[in-house]
Enzyme design. Structure first.
Site, PDB file in Angstrom:
ATOM      1  N   HIS A  86       5.143  -4.604  11.557  1.00  0.00           N
ATOM      2  CA  HIS A  86       4.091  -3.733  11.003  1.00  0.00           C
ATOM      3  C   HIS A  86       2.729  -4.105  11.606  1.00  0.00           C
ATOM      4  CE1 HIS A  86       3.075  -1.135   7.217  1.00  0.00           C
ATOM      5  NE2 HIS A  86       2.390  -0.760   8.289  1.00  0.00           N
TER       6      HIS A  86
ATOM      7  N   GLU B  30      10.467  -3.875   4.090  1.00  0.00           N
ATOM      8  CA  GLU B  30       9.545  -4.133   5.200  1.00  0.00           C
ATOM      9  C   GLU B  30      10.057  -5.250   6.104  1.00  0.00           C
ATOM     10  OE1 GLU B  30       5.491  -3.216   6.730  1.00  0.00           O
ATOM     11  OE2 GLU B  30       7.195  -2.186   5.900  1.00  0.00           O
TER      12      GLU B  30
ATOM     13  N   ARG C 259       6.439   4.954   7.531  1.00  0.00           N
ATOM     14  CA  ARG C 259       7.010   4.158   6.447  1.00  0.00           C
ATOM     15  C   ARG C 259       8.517   4.111   6.653  1.00  0.00           C
ATOM     16  NH1 ARG C 259       2.520   2.865   6.024  1.00  0.00           N
ATOM     17  NH2 ARG C 259       1.136   2.902   4.193  1.00  0.00           N
TER      18      ARG C 259
END
Length: 347
Positions: A305, A286, A258
């Protein structure tokens, strides 16, 4: 003496009523017709409707008779209000990793059994990590860009002795599902593996084939540090300025966990100064703002991601879900059960 016969595969002793609870796009991506047919073979699958909102009349009608929910990305919270209209719900089978977004305290209080596909999802993340460790050791991305720009070969006899993947030290931060798979996949290579995890003692570290070290030592001694720590209140910003400063010149930080586990400001300063390199599959936020320095930093590889399950890798998640529903229906319990305590530690 009669030779004992192998135990037959578990067969459902009942056909529990099962529904899918997740976002529409997640269901369309993960559950193709083959996966739906496999699930329907071991249960009474109510599909449609797909449950992406527990407040609708159609959802309440399904919840009123469902025994197992197969959940995925975008599942609404299974809070007290949802459980009140699902009196027969006894189990949740999640087709991704963390269940913290939808399995609430109300589920644990009721005694709902929970399973997660974290182990299945860990493999592609570990594969990505190992690939990046090896590519970083050979400086493939940087040398590839230089080759394209120069359009002539470099001299392999003039590369520095720091380049390559022989006898390098890799530091693994946290023996999570992914961290352990990375250790397993690195076994064939000529690498030293260090591990920091406060929950792993020396005996378990030895059994894993790694050396357990302190947090700062991990960063100071490693050529590559790979972060596999879940984001918890106590791990937010764990990889801070002092640990980043402890990294060797030209060391590589890989983060597939993360983004908020790493102090992004300190990392940005270190990579833009050219002191270290980074491979970041996650950032905080993100998607970085368009003008963020990391976008244009040649020492950084940013990926969207993508390390977790995608494309044909989703089949592992649905296969695991089908297997777990079949085991539960046969009374064998889940192979990948998650406790309330364990749920807190899933990234």
């Amino acid at each position: 003496m009669t030779k004992p016969q192998p135990r037959p595969a578990s067969r459902p002793v009942s056909r529990p009523v099962v529904a899918l609870a997740m976002a529409c796009d997640a269901a369309a991506a993960v559950f193709d017709d083959q996966a739906l047919a496999a699930l329907d073979a071991v249960c009474e699958l109510v599909h449609p409707p797909l449950l992406d909102d527990f407040g609708t009349a159609a959802a309440r009608a399904v919840l009123g008779r469902v025994e197992v929910l197969v959940t995925g990305w975008g599942c609404p919270p299974l809070d007290a209000a949802a459980l009140a209209v699902a009196p027969g719900l006894r189990a949740v089978v999640h087709t991704a990793g963390s269940v913290r977004g939808h399995v609430t305290d109300a589920c644990w209080e009721r005694g709902v059994e929970v399973s997660s596909a974290a182990a299945a999802n860990a493999l592609p993340v570990a594969e990505y990590t190992v690939a990046m460790i090896l590519l970083a050791g050979k400086r493939v991305l940087e040398r590839g860009r230089a080759f394209t720009a120069a359009r002539r070969p470099d001299d392999p006899l003039r590369v520095p002795r720091t380049l390559g993947n022989h006898d390098r030290t890799v530091g693994i931060l946290s023996a999570s599902h992914v961290g352990r798979r990375v250790v397993d996949l690195l076994r064939p290579y000529d690498l030293r593996i260090l591990l920091h995890d406060p929950y792993v003692d020396a005996a378990e570290a030895a059994a894993l084939g790694v050396r357990g070290v302190g947090l700062r030592e991990l960063f100071a001694r490693s050529d590559v540090v790979s972060v596999h720590t879940p984001l918890l209140p106590e791990t937010r910003g764990l990889v801070g300025r002092d640990l980043i400063a402890a990294l060797r010149q030209d060391a590589v930080l890989i983060n597939t966990a993360r983004g908020a586990v790493v102090d992004q400001e300190a990392l940005t300063e270190a990579v833009t100064a050219g002191r270290i390199r980074a491979v970041l599959d996650v950032t905080d936020p993100e998607v970085l703002p368009p003008g963020h320095p990391l976008w244009d930093c040649e020492n950084v590889l940013l990926t969207p991601h993508l390390a977790g399950s995608q494309g044909n890798e989703w089949r592992r998640l649905t296969d695991l879900a089908v297997s777990e529903v079949a085991r539960w229906a046969a009374g064998d319990g889940f192979a990948h059960a998650v406790s309330a305590r364990r749920a807190r530690l899933l990234a």
